[in-house]
Enzyme design. Structure first.
Site, short mmCIF file in Angstrom:
data_model
loop_
_atom_site.label_atom_id
_atom_site.label_comp_id
_atom_site.label_asym_id
_atom_site.label_seq_id
_atom_site.Cartn_x
_atom_site.Cartn_y
_atom_site.Cartn_z
N CYS A 120 6.86 3.02 -1.97
CA CYS A 120 6.80 1.43 -1.45
C CYS A 120 8.12 0.91 -1.42
O CYS A 120 9.30 1.38 -2.28
CB CYS A 120 5.94 0.57 -1.79
SG CYS A 120 5.48 -0.62 -0.79
N CYS A 122 8.18 -2.73 -1.74
CA CYS A 122 8.27 -3.98 -2.30
C CYS A 122 8.88 -4.40 -3.73
O CYS A 122 9.55 -5.64 -3.68
CB CYS A 122 7.09 -4.61 -2.31
SG CYS A 122 5.89 -3.58 -3.45
N CYS A 130 6.93 -5.17 1.87
CA CYS A 130 6.75 -3.70 1.99
C CYS A 130 7.56 -2.92 3.00
O CYS A 130 7.32 -1.54 3.29
CB CYS A 130 5.35 -3.10 1.75
SG CYS A 130 4.47 -3.89 0.52
N LYS A 200 -6.17 -0.35 1.49
CA LYS A 200 -5.64 -1.01 0.44
C LYS A 200 -5.86 -2.48 1.00
O LYS A 200 -5.14 -2.98 2.08
CB LYS A 200 -4.26 -0.80 0.50
CG LYS A 200 -3.42 -1.75 -0.70
CD LYS A 200 -1.98 -1.26 -0.87
CE LYS A 200 -1.37 -2.44 -1.85
NZ LYS A 200 0.10 -1.99 -2.05
N ARG A 210 2.22 -7.91 -9.86
CA ARG A 210 3.41 -8.45 -9.21
C ARG A 210 4.32 -8.90 -10.40
O ARG A 210 5.48 -9.08 -10.22
CB ARG A 210 3.01 -9.39 -8.26
CG ARG A 210 2.51 -8.50 -6.93
CD ARG A 210 2.08 -9.78 -6.00
NE ARG A 210 1.28 -8.94 -4.87
CZ ARG A 210 0.62 -9.39 -3.90
NH1 ARG A 210 0.23 -10.67 -3.93
NH2 ARG A 210 0.06 -8.61 -2.88
N ARG A 222 1.06 -10.66 2.52
CA ARG A 222 0.76 -9.14 3.24
C ARG A 222 -0.17 -9.06 3.83
O ARG A 222 -0.65 -7.82 4.30
CB ARG A 222 0.95 -8.39 1.96
CG ARG A 222 2.48 -8.32 1.22
CD ARG A 222 2.27 -7.46 0.11
NE ARG A 222 3.60 -7.80 -0.73
CZ ARG A 222 3.71 -7.38 -1.90
NH1 ARG A 222 2.75 -7.03 -2.75
NH2 ARG A 222 5.03 -7.58 -2.51
N GLU A 238 -8.85 3.30 9.17
CA GLU A 238 -7.78 3.65 8.20
C GLU A 238 -7.78 4.80 7.66
O GLU A 238 -6.90 5.58 7.61
CB GLU A 238 -7.34 2.35 7.40
CG GLU A 238 -7.26 1.01 7.92
CD GLU A 238 -5.64 0.93 8.08
OE1 GLU A 238 -4.94 1.98 8.02
OE2 GLU A 238 -5.29 -0.25 8.22
N LYS A 253 -8.25 0.62 -2.77
CA LYS A 253 -7.64 -0.22 -3.88
C LYS A 253 -8.02 -1.73 -3.44
O LYS A 253 -7.56 -1.98 -1.97
CB LYS A 253 -6.24 -0.17 -3.82
CG LYS A 253 -5.46 -0.99 -4.84
CD LYS A 253 -3.86 -0.69 -5.06
CE LYS A 253 -3.22 -1.84 -5.85
NZ LYS A 253 -1.73 -1.49 -5.89
N TYR A 318 -5.13 1.22 -15.79
CA TYR A 318 -4.23 0.65 -16.94
C TYR A 318 -4.99 1.14 -18.48
O TYR A 318 -4.67 0.84 -19.29
CB TYR A 318 -3.79 -0.90 -16.72
CG TYR A 318 -3.24 -0.85 -15.76
CD1 TYR A 318 -1.73 -0.52 -15.62
CD2 TYR A 318 -3.68 -1.38 -14.47
CE1 TYR A 318 -0.97 -0.73 -14.39
CE2 TYR A 318 -3.22 -1.81 -13.29
CZ TYR A 318 -1.76 -1.21 -13.19
OH TYR A 318 -0.97 -1.42 -12.12
#
Length: 329
Positions: A120, A122, A130, A200, A210, A222, A238, A253, A318
């Site tokens: 990406c 961004c 992006c 997304k 971010r 966005r 999509e 996501k 994470y």
């Protein structure tokens, strides 16, 4: 005939019986661990909104890779915070850019570790969007879709040149999979798969990310390229586009508030499916656990099991290192 002939509790009577008939089994092979890499030296800086997650300079990346390997996690995804940002995100496709250098270092340290590169712009643009931003006739600004594709393709090729095992484009431009696939193939990387951020959403769950990636938009939002959280039929369109354009894996996501979308995509497409357990989902669990309101281990493992039950073949999280260690305990 039903009760008392049928008693559902018979198979719940002991831990061994429950394990014997368990339908969904979570393993360390289900996880991909995101890592943030930044410029400088001797940097290991905790992300304030994501306790336990750090930005690493490349000279200290080995510490985190060792933790990944010891936990038994098989794959990572790299995100970069460059020293230089500009309006076209040129650091994203610099052969010596932060992610490219990180890929080479990880492959030196752990050749068998699967390395996915987030593709990406961004994190690399000074405006935080992006793609390339152009003025509109009304005097506003928007991301120029087709102009951005060329730069995204260049970024993907540079990441594959550096040794990335998977290209993971997250930009949500129309036609991005096709553009990247053509560029990879032309550069001799026809064997490198694309894990597409197919579905997304323009989500409030991205806030802590971010902070970590220093990628918040400097104006606007966005919503003209990421999906409306209210839509699911659009997700099918999509995903279908990405399949037809040559994606090898699909992604939804965020994950936790979109388990119905995960199941819908799983039921309609036969490609491997990833779910991104996002920074906001992580931060909420960590904050509640730090306040003593929940049992972190139990909640994390239940959440990740739920995502796999919903249809995820791969969970980007994470929590990966902690969860892997808990599963081994």
């Amino acid at each position: 005939m039903s009760y008392p002939l049928i008693r559902h509790r018979r198979l719940r009577r002991t831990a061994a019986l429950r394990e014997l008939v368990r339908e969904t089994v979570l393993t360390t092979a289900d996880f991909m661990y995101p890592i943030f890499v930044t410029h400088g030296r001797n940097v290991r800086e905790e992300v304030k909104s994501m306790p336990g997650v750090f930005n690493f300079s490349i000279d200290r990346l080995g510490e985190e890779i060792e933790r990944v390997r010891e936990a038994g996690v098989k794959s990572i995804m790299l995100f970069g915070i460059p020293e230089h940002k500009d309006e076209i995100g040129s650091s994203a496709y610099d052969p010596n850019g932060i992610v490219q250098e990180a890929i080479r270092e990880v492959k030196r340290l752990a050749p068998d570790l699967v390395v996915a590169a987030d593709t990406c712009l961004c994190e690399y643009t000074d405006h935080g969007h992006c793609g390339i931003v152009r003025r509109t006739p009304s005097g506003g600004a928007d991301v120029a879709n087709d102009e951005s594709l060329e730069l995204l393709a260049k970024t993907a090729v540079s990441q594959a040149d550096a040794g990335a095992d998977i290209i993971a484009p997250s930009n949500m431009m129309d036609g991005f999979v096709s553009a990247i696939r053509r560029a990879l193939d032309a550069a001799g990387h026809e064997s490198v798969p694309i894990l597409s951020y197919s579905v997304k959403y323009a989500s409030a769950y991205y806030g802590p990310f971010r902070d970590a990636a220093q990628s918040a938009p400097q104006f606007g939002d966005r919503k003209t390229y990421q999906m409306d959280p209210a839509n699911v039929r659009e997700a099918l369109r999509e995903a279908e586009s990405d399949v037809l354009e040559g994606a090898d894996m699909l992604m939804v996501k965020p994950a936790l508030a979109y388990m119905d979308v995960i199941r819908t995509i799983k039921d309609n497409f036969d490609l491997p499916l990833a779910a991104y357990n996002t920074s906001g989902e992580y931060a909420m669990v960590k904050a509640a656990a730090m306040n003593g309101w929940i049992d972190e281990r139990s909640v994390v493992l239940e959440t990740l099991t739920g995502l796999k039950r919903a249809g995820a073949d791969l969970i980007i999280t994470y929590h990966a290192i902690d969860a892997a260690n808990w599963l081994k305990a």
